[in-house]
Design an enzyme around this catalytic site. Structure first.
Site, PDB file in Angstrom:
ATOM      1  CE  LYS A  92     103.455  89.446 -39.392  1.00  0.00           C
ATOM      2  NZ  LYS A  92     102.150  88.767 -39.301  1.00  0.00           N
ATOM      3  NE  ARG A  96     101.326  96.886 -37.874  1.00  0.00           N
ATOM      4  CZ  ARG A  96     100.202  96.781 -37.181  1.00  0.00           C
ATOM      5  NH1 ARG A  96      99.950  97.657 -36.217  1.00  0.00           N
ATOM      6  NH2 ARG A  96      99.333  95.819 -37.438  1.00  0.00           N
TER       7      ARG A  96
END
Length: 261
Positions: A92, A96
């Site tokens: 993740k 990002r």
């Protein structure tokens, strides 16, 4: 599910992660992209496929907000997470970085624990229905966690997409009455059924030893349980004041429910 969306007036557009142009064409038709791709290893872990979506959004150039598939523990706070579970947070964070490097406007939604996963089994891994006889407490059962109904997560996510206060921010969903320890969850259930459950416990050492006997996908999920239920990673930090005022505005009411069956 898709047909029910269509019946309510949604326009379905076909796109594929294997076809870059189809993604670009789909993205050009909308203002906001919300991705709900799976990040759960016991089903399918596809978080990094979102890098293809980032490329499409960057090429299209028209998106006002991108909400990647987050909706759980804030990965930015999990830099010290254990293997193998940390792969979820690491992936993740890769997404990002790609979003921010591309200059794409974003909102990250940290929704903590999906109630459907955790509450049905009284926070016991692998359990989906609450027992009327016995419960295993993880450690002393006193670490606080945050449980949010999936419909509420969807509703608050939609509320963020045109709210300037959530632009390029992480939104934490923390309904005050839903911040409970495992013991408190069990107490809610005991009041509903009118009896006390027999309680045993598993130490963190026993939990980790048992975890190592499971396959990779199960170990990933159990690592997340460990951080939530033994370390209290969801509720052991404060949100800065401006964020709390925003939460106070958005989270006017939520309900923590058990079905007495």
């Amino acid at each position: 599910m898709l047909l029910s969306f269509k019946e309510q007036g949604a326009r379905l557009v076909l796109g594929s992660f294997n076809d870059h142009q189809s993604l670009v064409d789909a993205v050009k038709l909308v203002d906001v992209v919300i991705c709900a791709i799976s990040g759960v290893h016991i089903r399918s872990h596809q978080i990094l496929l979102q890098l293809k979506l980032v490329d499409a959004i960057k090429e299209a150039g028209n998106i006002k907000r991108f909400l990647p598939s987050e909706f759980g523990t804030d990965p930015a706070r999990m830099e010290n997470a254990m293997e193998p579970g940390r792969v979820t947070f690491d992936d993740k964070m890769v997404v990002r970085k790609a979003i921010q490097d591309a200059g794409i406007p974003f909102t990250y939604v940290s929704a903590n624990c999906f109630a459907g996963y955790f509450l049905g089994g009284l926070c016991q891994p692998g359990s989906i229905l609450p027992s009327r006889d016995h419960v295993v407490l993880l450690g002393d059962g006193n670490q606080k966690a945050i449980y949010v109904d999936e419909d509420d997560i969807a509703m608050y996510t939609i509320k963020t997409i045109d709210d300037p206060r959530t632009l390029n921010k992480t939104l934490y969903l923390r309904p005050p009455q839903n911040i409970l320890s495992q013991r408190e969850v069990v107490e809610v259930w005991e009041k509903l059924i009118g009896k006390q459950l027999h309680k045993s416990s598993i130490s963190k050492e026993e939990f980790l030893a048992t975890m190592k006997t499971q396959n990779y996908a199960e170990q990933v999920g159990l690592t997340h349980y460990y951080h939530v239920c033994y370390e209290g990673c969801l509720a052991n930090f404060e949100i800065e004041m401006r964020q709390r005022r925003l939460l106070s505005f958005i989270l006017k009411s939520t309900t923590l429910l058990f079905m007495n069956t």
